[in-house]
Design a protein around this motif. Structure first.
Motif, PDB file in Angstrom:
ATOM      1  N   MET A   1       0.849  -1.200   0.000  1.00 38.01           N
ATOM      2  CA  MET A   1       0.000   0.000   0.000  1.00 38.01           C
ATOM      3  C   MET A   1       0.883   1.249   0.000  1.00 38.01           C
ATOM      4  O   MET A   1       0.637   2.205  -0.739  1.00 38.01           O
TER       5      MET A   1
ATOM      6  N   GLN B   1      -0.067   4.725  -7.706  1.00 37.50           N
ATOM      7  CA  GLN B   1      -1.279   5.542  -7.701  1.00 37.50           C
ATOM      8  C   GLN B   1      -1.071   6.798  -8.539  1.00 37.50           C
ATOM      9  O   GLN B   1      -1.955   7.219  -9.279  1.00 37.50           O
TER      10      GLN B   1
ATOM     11  N   SER C   1      -5.430  -5.099  -4.028  1.00 36.45           N
ATOM     12  CA  SER C   1      -6.478  -4.578  -4.902  1.00 36.45           C
ATOM     13  C   SER C   1      -7.704  -4.151  -4.115  1.00 36.45           C
ATOM     14  O   SER C   1      -8.263  -3.074  -4.335  1.00 36.45           O
TER      15      SER C   1
ATOM     16  N   ASN D   1      -6.858  -1.134  -2.011  1.00 38.86           N
ATOM     17  CA  ASN D   1      -6.799   0.021  -2.896  1.00 38.86           C
ATOM     18  C   ASN D   1      -8.199   0.506  -3.252  1.00 38.86           C
ATOM     19  O   ASN D   1      -8.477   1.709  -3.266  1.00 38.86           O
TER      20      ASN D   1
ATOM     21  N   ASN E   1      -8.997   4.154  -2.048  1.00 38.17           N
ATOM     22  CA  ASN E   1      -8.885   5.129  -3.122  1.00 38.17           C
ATOM     23  C   ASN E   1     -10.112   5.225  -4.014  1.00 38.17           C
ATOM     24  O   ASN E   1     -10.130   6.032  -4.945  1.00 38.17           O
TER      25      ASN E   1
END
Length: 680
Positions: free
Chosen positions: A73, A80, A109, A112, A116
């Motif tokens: 991460m 990102q 995943s 994320n 995000n």
């Protein structure tokens, strides 16, 4: 250009099938994804290969797994930046990025997606300008966000969730409180160890004691410098799971914690400083509809994840089937197991499903990403309410259907790969364990199915009244012709006719309308008998409303697939895609033979026989194309994570390396003395 971007595969045991393909795999690959996206994906894979933090590791303990996921991460923020660079101009890159990281590391995943996507999307959709800074913080990696809806005692039944947020006039803020352990928030990803902030769903109480229902609050739960829980907050980890252990799912309790008034996401509702509850959207249904698109994000991400899982699994199973040889028509010849009808039927309908889901998930996720980007830019859809309801109906149906189909497929792949498929190094077992969660999180599948069917049932009275039915996503538009569709009857007499895409959609339209009518009438009968809407609705699921939701989304996925097929200019590409379309359509339609006969669309044995004959013929026809079809959708070998599924087809060479190089495989155990009959 295409050969430079997509070079030839080196000589391989898979060549015997690659040489039989009826189409140019490069043309199909570039039809599925334009060259810029293929190139973009290659760049991401090279970035992953170039950073040791992203390479596979042997992880012994749960803490090792969590640490690895958390480091990814942290390291992933340079990815990102790569992802968000130019995203306003090309949402396809967002989708491509997510497809890659799903296959590279599922736990990352999902984390994320939560941090995000879900977290900032809900804040942007339901918050106001004062909340924008929170989005910036999380996208810059200064905050980690999670999404806390489920409670220990209640998951899908959101009305009965009991976390409270009571407005306090003196402090001009809210008091967050968890009355007991059953009201603790739970299962939220990132909550267990890493989240600094959480979107918390709580019952909002005003000072007069009135409960205004479930609302969303953004609450800091940990110190951003030390990750220690803030005073009055108890937060912990859910512990080891059967899969996805890189995700730190957690639980959360509040003990009369004061939070700012700004914690309330107040786009549609607010509380004045004096404690008066204010609603900007007076119509509750519009208020609800406007928020649905945002909470559909998680289910659509799972749909994309399931599509990627299915591609991973079918890649392993097909490439292994092409190489593995067993038996033959005589003692001198041993043939690939892919030549057997049973093996074709075990794998190829799932290959057809993989293509159907890939086109569908690309379509629906791009639609949602576009809406997300527009929302982030402050643009509001004029049809936001209708869009919200339809997107909720679609996402609540596709998540169950695709995740169930995936689990069924992975189980078949494991068995189709026989003993070697049981090895961890085959990659199917861990894939299956990780995939299992898709049937549960972001809404238990049966509950989601019921939400879709409840929405669809509202259209039957409109059909009877002859009203025009239209949705922003085109998933329900044909219902306007419901009475005309219901009068249709089966009218083909050959396999060649029944495999035509238009006729498959015609059969599905009839099935959806019939199930809509039957489900509505069953509900009305039950309601009349019991005078209880709750039990009438719940006793209408098996054989009726649940089947309606499944038929509705299968029709819509095929509708989306066919629209894409019709854009293909190369006739050979179009032909192979039409066969895949027909195989998925008829394979799933065969499961509804009972409804098709019961409603009178089918009469006699011929329709069922034609469907079964067509499925077998399509399997036979697609057998020689299967390896090249896999080449068009398979992930890079770096992402395969299986000795069976690599593009070079060297199954036994890779297996030898696994067996000979495996830790402890070639040595006696350290406990060898304990098992000897005679003690040394």
């Amino acid at each position: 250009m295409s050969k430079q971007l997509l070079p030839d595969f080196p000589p391989s045991p898979l060549d015997s099938y690659r040489n039989l393909a009826s189409f140019d795999w490069r043309k199909l690959k570039l039809f599925i994804e334009p060259a810029e996206i293929v190139e973009y994906k290659n760049e991401i894979v090279e970035l992953l290969k170039g950073n040791p933090a992203f390479h596979p590791k042997k992880l012994e303990t749960l803490d090792d797994v969590r640490r690895d996921a958390s480091i990814k991460m942290h390291e992933g923020f340079y990815l990102q930046e790569f992802k968000y660079l130019g995203m306003l101009d090309n949402v396809r890159k967002m989708h491509a990025f997510n497809e890659i990281i799903v296959l590279w590391d599922t736990s990352f995943s999902v984390k994320n997606s939560i941090n995000n996507a879900m977290y900032p999307i809900v804040i942007r959709a339901l918050g106001t300008k004062k909340h924008i800074g929170m989005i910036v913080k999380v996208l810059q990696g200064e905050h980690f966000g999670c999404f806390c809806l489920t409670e220990i005692g209640h998951g899908s039944d959101t009305k009965r969730m009991r976390t409270r947020a009571t407005y306090d006039k003196e402090s001009k803020g809210f008091i967050m409180h968890t009355p007991d352990f059953e009201a603790a928030k739970c299962w939220a990803g990132l909550l267990g160890q890493t989240a600094t902030h959480a979107i918390v769903y709580a019952q909002l109480y005003t000072p007069d004691g009135t409960c205004h229902g479930l609302h969303q609050f953004v609450v800091q739960i940990r110190d951003i410098e030390t990750l220690q829980p803030l005073p009055g907050i108890t937060v912990g980890d859910m512990g080891p799971k059967i899969g996805l252990n890189g995700i730190d799912n957690g639980f959360l309790l509040f003990n009369n914690v004061h939070v700012s008034k700004d914690a309330l996401l107040n786009k549609n509702v607010d509380v004045t400083e004096e404690g008066v509850y204010v609603i900007s959207l007076k119509d509750p249904s519009k208020r609800f509809g406007a928020s649905l698109a945002a909470i559909s994000e998680g289910r659509l991400n799972i749909t994309n994840l399931c599509s990627a899982y299915l591609i991973q699994g079918i890649t392993i199973a097909v490439r292994y089937a092409a190489v593995r040889k067993q038996f033959g028509p005589n003692d001198d010849e041993e043939i690939s197991i892919f030549e057997y009808q049973t093996h074709q039927h075990r794998l190829l309908p799932y290959l057809a499903g993989a293509f159907t889901f890939k086109f569908f998930s690309s379509h629906i996720c791009l639609e949602q990403y576009t809406n997300y980007v527009n929302t982030m830019n402050g643009e509001q859809r004029k049809d936001a309410v209708d869009y919200g309801f339809e997107m909720h109906g679609i996402s609540s149906a596709c998540k169950p259907v695709i995740s169930w189909f995936l689990m069924e497929a992975l189980n078949e792949f494991r068995q189709a790969c026989a003993g070697h498929g049981y090895l961890k190094a085959a990659g199917i077992g861990e894939l299956r364990n990780d995939a299992d969660a898709n049937c549960t999180y972001e809404g238990e599948n049966h509950v989601l199915n019921q939400q879709t069917s409840n929405w669809l049932l509202k259209f039957w009275p409109q059909i009877l009244e002859g009203k025009i039915i239209k949705g922003p996503m085109e998933s329900i538009d044909y219902l306007s012709r419901g009475k005309e569709i219901l009068a249709d009857k089966f009218a083909v007499d050959s396999v060649e006719h029944i495999v035509r895409p238009e006729y498959i959609l015609r059969m599905y339209k009839w099935l959806v309308v019939y199930l809509l009518k039957s489900s509505y009438e069953k509900y009305e009968r039950s309601l009349k008998e019991s005078n209880d809407a709750f039990w009438a609705k719940n006793n209408n699921q098996v054989y009726y409303a649940r089947s309606l939701s499944v038929a509705y989304i299968n029709h819509y996925m095929l509708h989306v697939f066919l629209k894409r097929i019709n854009e293909a200019e190369d006739p050979k590409v179009r032909n192979v895609l039409e066969r895949l379309f027909a195989l998925y359509g008829l394979f799933t339609l065969e499961r509804s033979l009972g409804h098709l006969y019961k409603g009178g669309f089918f009469v006699g044995e011929k329709p069922a026989t034609l469907i079964q004959d067509a499925v077998l013929k399509l399997c036979e026809d697609l057998k020689n194309d299967a390896v090249s079809l896999i080449d068009c959708i398979a992930p890079d070998d770096f992402l395969i994570n299986s000795f069976m599924g690599k593009s070079d087809g060297k199954v036994y060479e890779h297996l030898q390396n696994e067996l000979m190089g495996g830790e402890g495989n070639m040595s006696k155990p350290n406990w060898w003395k304990e098992v000897l009959h005679s003690k040394l």
